[in-house]
Enzyme design. Structure first.
Site, short mmCIF file in Angstrom:
data_model
loop_
_atom_site.label_atom_id
_atom_site.label_comp_id
_atom_site.label_asym_id
_atom_site.label_seq_id
_atom_site.Cartn_x
_atom_site.Cartn_y
_atom_site.Cartn_z
N LYS A 1 0.37 7.00 6.73
CA LYS A 1 -0.63 6.31 5.93
C LYS A 1 -1.77 7.28 5.67
O LYS A 1 -2.43 7.73 6.62
CB LYS A 1 -1.15 5.06 6.64
CG LYS A 1 -0.13 3.93 6.72
CD LYS A 1 -0.78 2.63 7.15
CE LYS A 1 0.20 1.48 7.07
NZ LYS A 1 -0.45 0.18 7.37
N VAL B 1 9.68 2.11 14.69
CA VAL B 1 10.46 1.44 15.74
C VAL B 1 11.79 0.98 15.15
O VAL B 1 11.82 0.18 14.21
CB VAL B 1 9.69 0.24 16.32
CG1 VAL B 1 10.50 -0.43 17.42
CG2 VAL B 1 8.34 0.70 16.87
N ILE C 1 2.73 7.00 12.24
CA ILE C 1 3.07 5.85 13.07
C ILE C 1 4.56 5.89 13.40
O ILE C 1 5.40 5.96 12.50
CB ILE C 1 2.74 4.53 12.33
CG1 ILE C 1 1.27 4.54 11.88
CG2 ILE C 1 3.03 3.32 13.20
CD1 ILE C 1 0.95 3.49 10.83
N ASP D 1 1.14 -3.16 11.32
CA ASP D 1 0.45 -3.18 10.03
C ASP D 1 -1.02 -3.56 10.22
O ASP D 1 -1.46 -4.66 9.87
CB ASP D 1 1.13 -4.15 9.07
CG ASP D 1 0.71 -3.89 7.61
OD1 ASP D 1 0.01 -2.89 7.37
OD2 ASP D 1 1.06 -4.71 6.75
N GLN E 1 0.83 -1.20 0.00
CA GLN E 1 0.00 0.00 0.00
C GLN E 1 0.87 1.26 0.00
O GLN E 1 2.01 1.24 0.44
CB GLN E 1 -0.89 0.01 1.24
CG GLN E 1 -1.80 -1.20 1.38
CD GLN E 1 -3.07 -1.06 0.58
OE1 GLN E 1 -3.69 -0.01 0.54
NE2 GLN E 1 -3.48 -2.14 -0.08
N ASP F 1 -6.35 -9.70 7.14
CA ASP F 1 -5.26 -9.68 6.16
C ASP F 1 -3.91 -9.98 6.82
O ASP F 1 -2.87 -9.51 6.35
CB ASP F 1 -5.21 -8.29 5.50
CG ASP F 1 -4.41 -8.28 4.21
OD1 ASP F 1 -4.42 -9.29 3.50
OD2 ASP F 1 -3.77 -7.25 3.91
#
Length: 408
Positions: free
Chosen positions: A147, A250, A247, A324, A131, A309
């Site tokens: 995102k 990390v 996000i 995710d 994506q 998913d």
């Protein structure tokens, strides 16, 4: 030579014999329908029976850690007081074998605010996954993933459970849900509105710039990924703004594994776990008990947000991390029970996980979710009701396991 009447008679005899043989086979031979399809429907029916019998008690105890988290989240500062370098350094000490975020940190509110407001110094395409994502570097040299918003929060995603593009609100809800479950294995995720034209393009890498263009004075990008195409870009609105999830990246090395409960992603083709009712026995022969417990925990988490998913999973220090999470919140009116296959096939659950679910029953889940910042921007009332129903379905699945004689 045969006479014409004889040929006709023989033909009729053959046709009649064939017809009666087919009827006999259909009546007496066993069905060739894939065994788990009927088995799954039976399990689903039994789980719903348990749901109707389910009685919810008052919360066993208050969510002390969530209360602390909410208090610390409100303990922020003026923007000019934020020491970005120091905050990012602390955030990178949080990950361990049982967390990616320290939800008890007194500075979590400041880190949350820094993610929402820190100046963007660099912007690039993030080629990981299928994506469109942007990789941003914030003031203080902290990377994060952006995102973008593709859909309005009330948009219903039709089709299979994995249909549609990532929902940025699912990432934010996933983080808050991990807090409520006392499983802070989701990276800190916040809602942020930026401008492709004014915040991203001036600091964009060459390869990001190569995927940008303008439509009616609106800046657009299509990125670089499996499903990225110029015909399907994300764009600023008429006010030159674009909302999405930021996000925290990390800085740890994760190991990647294929999920035993991966879907085939092919219409009409079932995976092994969808066919074999004893599939968990095979999983138990290959994986440790801890890993199976982890897979069941993340299956429950995925079921609550309806993320079907999870074809792969990632681990850090031998624990599965919940990263995710963009495919959740697709349709609040559909419950894909098969996401719970690890639970109802293995009939195992950590006592701590079971208690956490009980603490959230009876409306506590939605009560605390409503207290989370920006949640009203990403969750509709229908989604809140769906989360409550799915929580009851998880509890009903545990009761199904108990009633069927399988140990939990």
């Amino acid at each position: 030579m045969f006479r014409k009447k004889t040929v006709v008679a023989l033909g009729l005899i053959v046709i009649c014999t064939f017809f009666f043989m087919i009827q006999y086979l259909l009546k007496f031979l066993p069905s060739i329908e894939p065994p788990l399809k009927s088995n799954y429907e039976k399990i689903k029916e039994e789980i719903y029976k348990e749901l109707y019998r389910l009685t919810l008690k008052s919360p066993i105890q208050s969510l002390n850690k969530t209360e602390v988290f909410l208090s610390n989240l409100q303990d922020i500062a003026e923007l000019w007081q934020l020491n970005y370098e120091k905050l990012w350094l602390e955030a990178q000490t949080w990950p361990s074998g049982n967390q990616l975020t320290n939800i008890s940190s007194p500075n979590i509110g400041k880190v949350w605010l820094a993610l929402k407001t820190a100046k963007i110094l660099k912007a690039d395409v993030d080629t990981r996954g299928t994506q469109l994502k942007l990789l941003l570097t914030l003031k203080g040299n902290q990377q994060c993933v952006f995102k973008p918003q593709w859909y309005d929060k009330s948009r219903l995603i039709e089709g299979p459970v994995y249909a549609g593009k990532d929902r940025y609100g699912s990432e934010i809800t996933a983080f808050y849900l991990s807090v409520l479950l006392d499983k802070p294995l989701v990276p800190l995720s916040v809602e942020r509105t930026l401008s492709l034209k004014y915040d991203i393009m001036p600091v964009a890498s060459k390869r990001l710039l190569n995927t940008s263009f303008e439509i009616n004075n609106r800046t657009c990008v299509y990125g670089k990924c499996y499903y990225c195409h110029k015909e399907d870009p994300v764009c600023d609105d008429n006010q030159n703004s674009l909302t999405g999830a930021v996000i925290l990246n990390v800085k740890k090395s994760f190991s990647n594994y294929r999920s035993p409960w991966q879907r085939t992603y092919k219409k009409g083709k079932l995976a092994a776990w969808e066919i074999d009712p004893n599939y968990c026995k095979k999983v138990k022969s290959k994986l440790t008990k801890k890993r199976i417990f982890d897979l069941i925990d993340i299956a429950v988490f995925d079921f609550l947000i309806q993320n079907g998913d999870r074809h792969h999973y990632e681990t850090f220090e031998d624990s599965i991390v919940w990263v995710d999470n963009g495919k959740g919140l697709g349709n609040p009116y559909v419950q894909h029970i098969d996401i719970l296959a690890p639970l109802y096939q293995c009939c195992m659950m950590r006592r701590k996980s079971w208690l956490s679910l009980q603490y959230l029953a009876g409306g506590t889940l939605s009560k605390y979710l409503k207290l989370m910042p920006d949640i009203q921007n990403v969750l509709t009332d229908a989604h809140l009701k769906a989360l409550e129903e799915r929580l009851r379905l998880v509890l009903a699945t545990v009761e199904y396991c108990r009633r069927s004689g399988d140990r939990l």
